[in-house]
Structures are given as structure tokens and as C-alpha cells.
Design a protein around this motif. Structure first.
Motif, PDB file in Angstrom:
ATOM      1  N   LYS A   1       0.423  -1.413   0.282  1.00 23.57           N
ATOM      2  CA  LYS A   1       0.146  -0.110   0.179  1.00 23.57           C
ATOM      3  C   LYS A   1       0.706   0.917  -0.275  1.00 23.57           C
ATOM      4  CE  LYS A   1      -4.414   0.384   2.243  1.00 23.57           C
ATOM      5  NZ  LYS A   1      -5.079   0.617   2.822  1.00 23.57           N
ATOM      6  N   ASN A   2       1.059   1.761  -1.334  1.00 21.29           N
ATOM      7  CA  ASN A   2       2.011   2.544  -1.323  1.00 21.29           C
ATOM      8  C   ASN A   2       1.633   4.149  -0.495  1.00 21.29           C
ATOM      9  OD1 ASN A   2       4.481   0.873  -2.845  1.00 21.29           O
ATOM     10  ND2 ASN A   2       2.064   1.795  -4.713  1.00 21.29           N
ATOM     11  N   GLU A   3       0.947   3.883   0.283  1.00 21.63           N
ATOM     12  CA  GLU A   3       0.519   5.250   1.223  1.00 21.63           C
ATOM     13  C   GLU A   3       1.158   5.274   2.552  1.00 21.63           C
ATOM     14  OE1 GLU A   3      -2.012   3.856  -0.165  1.00 21.63           O
ATOM     15  OE2 GLU A   3      -3.230   3.490   1.773  1.00 21.63           O
ATOM     16  N   LEU A   4       1.848   3.997   2.304  1.00 21.82           N
ATOM     17  CA  LEU A   4       2.370   4.052   3.736  1.00 21.82           C
ATOM     18  C   LEU A   4       4.071   4.538   3.486  1.00 21.82           C
ATOM     19  CD1 LEU A   4       1.234   0.630   4.476  1.00 21.82           C
ATOM     20  CD2 LEU A   4       0.394   2.617   5.904  1.00 21.82           C
ATOM     21  N   SER A   5       5.247   4.215   5.022  1.00 24.20           N
ATOM     22  CA  SER A   5       6.201   4.499   4.393  1.00 24.20           C
ATOM     23  C   SER A   5       6.286   3.610   3.925  1.00 24.20           C
ATOM     24  CB  SER A   5       6.635   4.630   5.990  1.00 24.20           C
ATOM     25  OG  SER A   5       6.984   4.014   6.753  1.00 24.20           O
ATOM     26  N   TYR A   6       8.315   3.245   3.479  1.00 23.31           N
ATOM     27  CA  TYR A   6       9.277   2.203   2.619  1.00 23.31           C
ATOM     28  C   TYR A   6       8.552   1.164   3.990  1.00 23.31           C
ATOM     29  CZ  TYR A   6      12.810  -0.743   1.295  1.00 23.31           C
ATOM     30  OH  TYR A   6      14.046  -1.764   0.953  1.00 23.31           O
ATOM     31  N   THR A   7       8.985   1.261   5.156  1.00 23.98           N
ATOM     32  CA  THR A   7       9.129   0.245   6.564  1.00 23.98           C
ATOM     33  C   THR A   7       7.867  -0.066   6.833  1.00 23.98           C
ATOM     34  OG1 THR A   7      11.248   1.303   7.071  1.00 23.98           O
ATOM     35  CG2 THR A   7       9.857   0.123   8.509  1.00 23.98           C
ATOM     36  N   GLY A   8       7.156   1.045   7.022  1.00 25.61           N
ATOM     37  CA  GLY A   8       5.180   0.188   7.165  1.00 25.61           C
ATOM     38  C   GLY A   8       4.718   0.067   6.065  1.00 25.61           C
ATOM     39  N   ASN A   9       4.775  -0.167   4.765  1.00 28.42           N
ATOM     40  CA  ASN A   9       4.373  -0.485   3.638  1.00 28.42           C
ATOM     41  C   ASN A   9       4.453  -1.854   4.598  1.00 28.42           C
ATOM     42  OD1 ASN A   9       2.962  -1.081   1.652  1.00 28.42           O
ATOM     43  ND2 ASN A   9       4.118   0.192   0.441  1.00 28.42           N
ATOM     44  N   PHE A  10       6.024  -2.279   4.626  1.00 26.62           N
ATOM     45  CA  PHE A  10       6.843  -3.508   4.448  1.00 26.62           C
ATOM     46  C   PHE A  10       6.573  -4.184   6.550  1.00 26.62           C
ATOM     47  CE2 PHE A  10       9.382  -7.003   5.664  1.00 26.62           C
ATOM     48  CZ  PHE A  10      10.295  -7.514   7.040  1.00 26.62           C
ATOM     49  N   LEU A  11       6.002  -3.491   7.699  1.00 22.50           N
ATOM     50  CA  LEU A  11       5.445  -3.735   8.595  1.00 22.50           C
ATOM     51  C   LEU A  11       4.430  -4.419   8.316  1.00 22.50           C
ATOM     52  CD1 LEU A  11       6.702  -1.410  10.999  1.00 22.50           C
ATOM     53  CD2 LEU A  11       7.471  -4.226  10.529  1.00 22.50           C
ATOM     54  N   ARG A  12       3.365  -3.807   7.168  1.00 18.97           N
ATOM     55  CA  ARG A  12       1.963  -4.409   6.795  1.00 18.97           C
ATOM     56  C   ARG A  12       1.772  -5.626   6.068  1.00 18.97           C
ATOM     57  NH1 ARG A  12      -0.758  -3.503   2.613  1.00 18.97           N
ATOM     58  NH2 ARG A  12      -3.487  -4.394   2.842  1.00 18.97           N
ATOM     59  N   MET A  13       2.810  -5.550   4.980  1.00 19.12           N
ATOM     60  CA  MET A  13       2.544  -6.961   4.599  1.00 19.12           C
ATOM     61  C   MET A  13       3.141  -7.871   5.195  1.00 19.12           C
ATOM     62  SD  MET A  13       3.987  -5.381   0.413  1.00 19.12           S
ATOM     63  CE  MET A  13       5.975  -4.091   1.593  1.00 19.12           C
ATOM     64  N   THR A  14       4.225  -7.882   6.305  1.00 20.80           N
ATOM     65  CA  THR A  14       4.429  -8.998   7.222  1.00 20.80           C
ATOM     66  C   THR A  14       2.931  -9.129   8.089  1.00 20.80           C
ATOM     67  OG1 THR A  14       6.356  -8.021   6.927  1.00 20.80           O
ATOM     68  CG2 THR A  14       6.043  -9.666   8.491  1.00 20.80           C
ATOM     69  N   PHE A  15       3.131  -9.002   9.015  1.00 24.40           N
ATOM     70  CA  PHE A  15       2.122  -9.148   9.717  1.00 24.40           C
ATOM     71  C   PHE A  15       0.283  -8.541   9.765  1.00 24.40           C
ATOM     72  CE2 PHE A  15       5.338  -9.856  12.347  1.00 24.40           C
ATOM     73  CZ  PHE A  15       6.781  -8.428  12.364  1.00 24.40           C
ATOM     74  N   GLY A  16      -0.021  -7.991   8.317  1.00 21.64           N
ATOM     75  CA  GLY A  16      -1.189  -7.407   8.533  1.00 21.64           C
ATOM     76  C   GLY A  16      -1.776  -8.858   7.342  1.00 21.64           C
ATOM     77  N   VAL A  17      -3.308  -8.622   7.975  1.00 20.25           N
ATOM     78  CA  VAL A  17      -4.451  -9.663   7.198  1.00 20.25           C
ATOM     79  C   VAL A  17      -4.761  -9.578   6.394  1.00 20.25           C
ATOM     80  CG1 VAL A  17      -3.452 -11.475   8.533  1.00 20.25           C
ATOM     81  CG2 VAL A  17      -5.501 -10.060   9.114  1.00 20.25           C
ATOM     82  N   PRO A  18      -5.617  -9.932   5.334  1.00 20.61           N
ATOM     83  CA  PRO A  18      -7.471  -9.433   4.428  1.00 20.61           C
ATOM     84  C   PRO A  18      -8.100  -9.131   5.311  1.00 20.61           C
ATOM     85  CG  PRO A  18      -5.836 -11.455   2.883  1.00 20.61           C
ATOM     86  CD  PRO A  18      -4.725 -11.314   4.723  1.00 20.61           C
ATOM     87  N   ALA A  19      -8.208  -9.647   6.543  1.00 14.53           N
ATOM     88  CA  ALA A  19      -9.898 -10.126   7.170  1.00 14.53           C
ATOM     89  C   ALA A  19      -9.592  -8.679   7.683  1.00 14.53           C
ATOM     90  CB  ALA A  19      -9.467 -11.358   7.711  1.00 14.53           C
ATOM     91  N   GLU A  20      -8.265  -8.146   8.110  1.00 14.04           N
ATOM     92  CA  GLU A  20      -9.031  -6.617   8.419  1.00 14.04           C
ATOM     93  C   GLU A  20      -8.067  -5.989   8.918  1.00 14.04           C
ATOM     94  OE1 GLU A  20      -8.937  -9.304  12.664  1.00 14.04           O
ATOM     95  OE2 GLU A  20      -7.032  -8.217  12.922  1.00 14.04           O
ATOM     96  N   PRO A  21      -8.165  -4.500   8.872  1.00 17.05           N
ATOM     97  CA  PRO A  21      -7.052  -3.245   8.636  1.00 17.05           C
ATOM     98  C   PRO A  21      -5.842  -3.100   9.336  1.00 17.05           C
ATOM     99  CG  PRO A  21      -8.684  -2.326  10.122  1.00 17.05           C
ATOM    100  CD  PRO A  21      -9.445  -4.131   9.360  1.00 17.05           C
ATOM    101  N   TYR A  22      -4.925  -3.295   9.426  1.00 16.24           N
ATOM    102  CA  TYR A  22      -3.878  -2.786  10.250  1.00 16.24           C
ATOM    103  C   TYR A  22      -3.485  -1.469   9.686  1.00 16.24           C
ATOM    104  CZ  TYR A  22       1.278  -4.172  11.216  1.00 16.24           C
ATOM    105  OH  TYR A  22       2.466  -4.103  11.742  1.00 16.24           O
ATOM    106  N   GLU A  23      -3.134  -1.540  11.626  1.00 15.16           N
ATOM    107  CA  GLU A  23      -2.620   0.052  11.907  1.00 15.16           C
ATOM    108  C   GLU A  23      -0.765  -0.247  11.990  1.00 15.16           C
ATOM    109  OE1 GLU A  23      -5.482   2.476  10.682  1.00 15.16           O
ATOM    110  OE2 GLU A  23      -3.194   3.510  11.624  1.00 15.16           O
ATOM    111  N   VAL A  24      -0.123   0.998  10.926  1.00 14.67           N
ATOM    112  CA  VAL A  24       1.346   0.483  11.904  1.00 14.67           C
ATOM    113  C   VAL A  24       1.861   0.846  12.979  1.00 14.67           C
ATOM    114  CG1 VAL A  24       3.871   1.239  10.808  1.00 14.67           C
ATOM    115  CG2 VAL A  24       1.734   0.570   9.305  1.00 14.67           C
ATOM    116  N   ASP A  25       2.584   0.566  13.466  1.00 20.96           N
ATOM    117  CA  ASP A  25       3.056   0.969  14.956  1.00 20.96           C
ATOM    118  C   ASP A  25       3.569   1.743  15.183  1.00 20.96           C
ATOM    119  OD1 ASP A  25       3.522  -0.238  18.611  1.00 20.96           O
ATOM    120  OD2 ASP A  25       3.858   1.704  17.326  1.00 20.96           O
ATOM    121  N   PRO A  26       3.624   3.246  15.658  1.00 22.75           N
ATOM    122  CA  PRO A  26       4.296   4.176  15.248  1.00 22.75           C
ATOM    123  C   PRO A  26       5.895   3.709  15.826  1.00 22.75           C
ATOM    124  CG  PRO A  26       2.993   4.767  16.027  1.00 22.75           C
ATOM    125  CD  PRO A  26       2.654   4.225  15.868  1.00 22.75           C
TER     126      PRO A  26
END
Ligand code: SDX
Length: 428
Positions: free
Chosen positions: A189-214
Motif C-alpha cells: 500500500k504505497n501511501e505507507l512509508s517504506y518501512t510501514g509498508n513492509f510491516l503491514r505486508m508482514t503482519f497484516g491480514v486481509p481480514a482486517e485493517p492493519y495500523e502501523v505502530d509508530p
């Protein structure tokens, strides 16, 4: 040294070789003509006294524990910069003005997706495949999909390949993790930062939204900065050697990933945390210190020692501070961290480690943080590879445009049999 040349006397002959000086650090003796003039090779297994190239990227003073990227100390970059800004700095030589940084980040974000067919490569691996095995395979396979950026003589194609590699490593690494746990891949999801994008792709799931922990995003970004580049280490030298033959950039980076996997190199972060877990309690530290000192025992303290640093690895200093911050902010107490700090104190006061100048390196504390964030130990080296891709790509570009570079081809000291005639099997 100040002299402009040195004399080498061999038998009755004397040879002069130029001494070259850099902007800082040891001078070098230019022996490129040695074999042609004196019919001898130098002998330097492990290249402990050999400079393989000129470089402007990273300077290390191992005795002083100094690490500079394009002149900026790693501590200042870790404190004030971002991984994307450090990537720009390593690739371009200067810290970017905001407009150039924004353009660079936008460009990288436009390359984060993988060719859809590459997702099928993952299904060819066992679920328990080591993520580094997957990274080697998938990164090497990129050259089968991106033919429009494999001509190394075209600066435009080199730049696109560089951006593709930096942008796609988080996606490839996150997919390796998802595959290992049987969860579906998430697209970037390109609106996220480079690292935030990585964290979401790693720990997020399609079933629910993922909030990047700052807190985690900042810690992860700092860890990426600490791993970005490190002079002519084993995996960077592998990338340069592969690139010197004209191999395409994807193949060169795959070679670097393979070399980094070794436990003496990037694989040490996984080995260090496994070692700390095996020790388990401060009471057992003396037993492992004794093993590390025992010449008959192959055991070494993983995360300790370094080919260049004979002082504290400046990255380990930042890593230890970050570990304390992250565990405190996440409210995580990890007995392994206590073992690590106790082990460090004991080792740093032990005559064996003092005499051999063995200090914690970048890999000693990184696992404590990565584990607290939720990564399995098998992902640790993949994260190192993700970050080091920036350095590998910058070093590869520098090598390609270096007029002095040619295909790497070391020689040897031959100790095998001299010429002898073939003996038919019935005569042996
Ligand atoms: C990285 O090059 C880089 O820049 C790498 C890196 C990067 O960013 O790219 O910094 C990343 O790879 C960090 C290092 C990670 N590796 C480990 O933590 C593994 C444990 N460390 C050792 O394997 C070792 O310290 C090396 C490989 C890192 C360095 O080895 P050297 O320079 O070849 O030194 P050596 O093996 O010759 O050791 C010198 C002496 C030996 O004793 P003697 O033979 O002289 O009696 O120190 C001893 C070694 O036995 N020694 C250790 C030790 N490391 C060295 N003894 C116990 N525990 C250790 N960790």
C-alpha cells in the motif's frame, strides 16, 4: 606513510610500487604490476590486508569504532535520518533536499509490486523452507522478469534495476514470511512509508485493517539504517565479484544474499538469538564463555567479534539503546535481553576477549528487538538482506562506473602435485 612509493627487493632485483592515499584511512601499495614485473603473487587468504577497490561510500575505522556513510557518522544517521534518506545518500553521495527525497520515495514506491507470476515461485517451496533460501531463489528469478533493466552498460537501466531491487525486497521478504506461516500475501500500500509498508505486508491480514505502530516503524527503520552498508564485507565483495563479470544486477544481488546467509556473516543475528535462548539464564553464561575460549570446541559467541572492528561496533551501541527503548515502549520483558547484557558485561571483562579485542557486533542485540517485534529467528537474516540491498546496489553501481575495475580473477599458491603421466587402471 607520506612516501609516494615503496621498494620491494626480490633476490638481486628491486621494484618500486606507488603508494596511494585516500581521503582518510590507511594508504595502499599499488601492486597491480607486481606479477608482470616480479613473477610473484601476494598471499592474503581472507583479504585481511587487501584493498579491492576505491570507494566513496562507507568508511570504517575498526580501532576507533567509527562508521561513516558518505562522511556522516552512523550514530547521527540512525538518530536523525530515515532508511530512504540513507538509501538516497548512499546512491547519490549527498543528503537530499526535501523535493529530491520526496521524488526518490515516490519512485521507489512505484516499484514495490512484484510481477504476479513471481508469486507462484513461492508455491514451489516447502512451507518450512528457510526464508533466505526463498530470497536467493526469488531475487535471482527477477532477472527472468525484468529484461528491460538488465543491460548494465545503460545507466538508465542500471538506475531502474537499482530502484526495483530496493523497492521489491520488502515485498519479497514479507511474502517469504507469509508463505512460511500459510497466510495470504498482502499487496503493498504505497501511501505507507517504506518501512510501514513492509510491516503491514508482514503482519497484516486481509481480514482486517492493519495500523502501523509508530514505535515499531521507527525501530525497524533504524535497524534498516544500521544494516544498510558496511564497506567491502563478504557479501558486498561477492556482489562486486559477480558484477565484475557483467552479470545482471538481480543475479549479483542473489549472490550477495547467498553469501550473507552464512553464520559467520549475516546469519549471525539468527545464530546469536538462538545462542542466547540456549544459554537461557545468566547462571549458564560461564559455561558458554569457557566453550568460546576452548580451542577444541568449534563454538563461538555469536554476535561477538569482527574482522574490522577491534573496538565496539558503533551499530551495536545504537542497537542496544534501541532494544531498551523498544522493549520498554512495547512493555515486553525478554529474559534473553537480560542474558545478552550480562553476557556482554562478563565477556568485556574477560582477558580472552580483551586480548583478542572481541566486542559485540551489529548482530548481538538485533535479534532481541526483532523477536520483540514478532519476527521468527529465521526471518532475521532476510531482514538484514532487505536492508543491505541498498548498500549492495550502491556498491555495484560504483563498481560498474569505476574505470579501474575489471573482471575479478584472484590467483593462488599451488601446493598440489606437479606434472605426472597418466597410469592405466591395470597398472595402478
Ligand atoms: C557481520 O565484514 C563485515 O563488515 C560484516 C558485517 C557487515 O555489516 O557486513 O559487519 C556483518 O558479519 C558481523 C559479524 C557476525 N558474525 C558473528 O558474530 C559470528 C561470530 N564471530 C566470529 O565468527 C568472528 O569474530 C568473525 C568471523 C566475525 C571475524 O573473524 P576473523 O576476523 O576472521 O577473526 P578470527 O576468526 O581470525 O578470530 C580471531 C581470534 C581467533 O582466535 P585465535 O585463532 O587467534 O586463537 O578470535 C577468536 C578466534 O577463535 N574469535 C572468537 C570469536 N570471534 C573470533 N572466539 C570466540 N567467539 C567469537 N565470536
Amino acid at each position: 606513510m607520506g612516501d609516494t612509493s615503496v621498494k620491494l627487493a626480490i633476490g638481486d632485483n628491486s621494484f618500486d610500487y606507488p603508494v596511494l592515499s585516500g581521503s582518510v584511512g590507511p594508504d595502499v601499495i599499488d601492486i597491480r604490476k607486481l606479477y608482470g614485473q616480479a613473477d610473484v603473487f601476494t598471499y592474503d587468504p581472507g583479504f585481511t590486508s587487501t584493498a579491492s577497490c576505491r570507494s566513496k561510500l562507507t568508511y570504517i575505522d575498526g580501532d576507533a569504532g567509527v562508521l561513516l556513510h558518505r562522511g556522516y557518522p552512523i550514530g547521527q544517521l540512525a538518530e536523525n535520518s530515515s532508511f530512504m534518506e540513507v538509501a538516497y545518500l548512499l546512491l547519490n553521495g549527498e543528503l537530499p533536499v526535501q523535493q529530491d527525497l520526496d521524488k526518490f520515495i515516490y519512485t521507489i514506491s512505484r516499484h514495490t509490486m512484484l510481477h504476479e507470476q513471481l508469486a507462484t515461485f513461492y508455491r514451489g517451496f516447502r512451507r518450512d523452507a528457510h526464508p533466505m533460501a526463498i530470497m536467493c531463489g526469488v531475487v535471482g528469478a527477477l532477472s527472468a522478469f525484468y529484461h528491460d533493466s538488465t543491460d548494465i552498460d545503460d545507466p538508465q537501466q542500471r538506475m531502474i534495476a537499482s530502484h526495483r531491487l530496493i523497492a521489491k525486497m520488502p515485498t519479497i521478504a514479507a511474502m517469504a514470511y507469509k508463505y512460511s506461516i500459510g497466510q495470504p500475501f498482502l499487496y503493498p500500500k504505497n501511501e505507507l512509508s517504506y518501512t510501514g509498508n513492509f510491516l503491514r505486508m508482514t503482519f497484516g491480514v486481509p481480514a482486517e485493517p492493519y495500523e502501523v505502530d509508530p514505535v515499531i516503524e521507527a525501530a525497524m527503520d533504524k535497524i534498516f539504517i544500521l544494516h544498510a552498508d558496511h564497506e567491502q564485507n563478504a557479501s558486498t565483495s561477492t556482489v562486486r565479484l559477480a558484477g565484475s563479470s557483467g552479470a545482471n544486477p538481480f543475479a549479483c544481488i542473489a549472490a550477495g544474499i547467498a553469501c550473507l546467509w552464512g553464520p559467520a556473516h549475516g546469519g549471525a543475528n539468527e545464530a546469536a538469538l538462538n545462542m542466547l535462548r540456549e544459554i537461557g539464564h545468566p547462571d549458564r553464561i560461564p559455561e558458554y564463555i569457557a566453550r568460546a575460549k576452548n580451542k577444541d570446541d568449534p563454538f563461538r559467541l555469536m554476535g561477538f567479534g569482527h574482522r574490522v572492528y577491534k573496538n565496539y561496533d558503533p551499530r551495536a551501541t545504537v542497537m542496544q539503546k534501541t532494544a531498551t527503548e523498544v522493549l520498554d515502549k512495547l512493555g515486553v520483558t525478554d529474559p534473553v535481553f537480560d542474558v545478552a547484557r550480562e553476557l556482554e558485561q562478563i565477556a568485556l571483562n574477560d582477558p580472552y576477549f580483551i586480548e583478542k579485542k572481541l566486542y559485540p557486533n551489529v548482530d548481538f542485540y538485533s535479534g532481541v528487538i526483532l523477536s520483540a517485534i514478532g519476527f521468527p529467528t529465521t526471518m532475521f537474516t532476510a531482514l538484514f538482506a532487505l536492508a543491505r540491498t541498498v548498500g549492495w546496489v550502491a556498491q555495484w553501481n560504483e563498481m560498474i562506473s569505476d574505470p579501474e575495475q575489471k573482471i575479478g580473477r584472484p590467483r593462488q599458491l599451488y601446493t598440489g602435485p606437479t606434472q605426472r603421466d597418466y597410469i592405466p587402471v591395470d597398472k595402478r
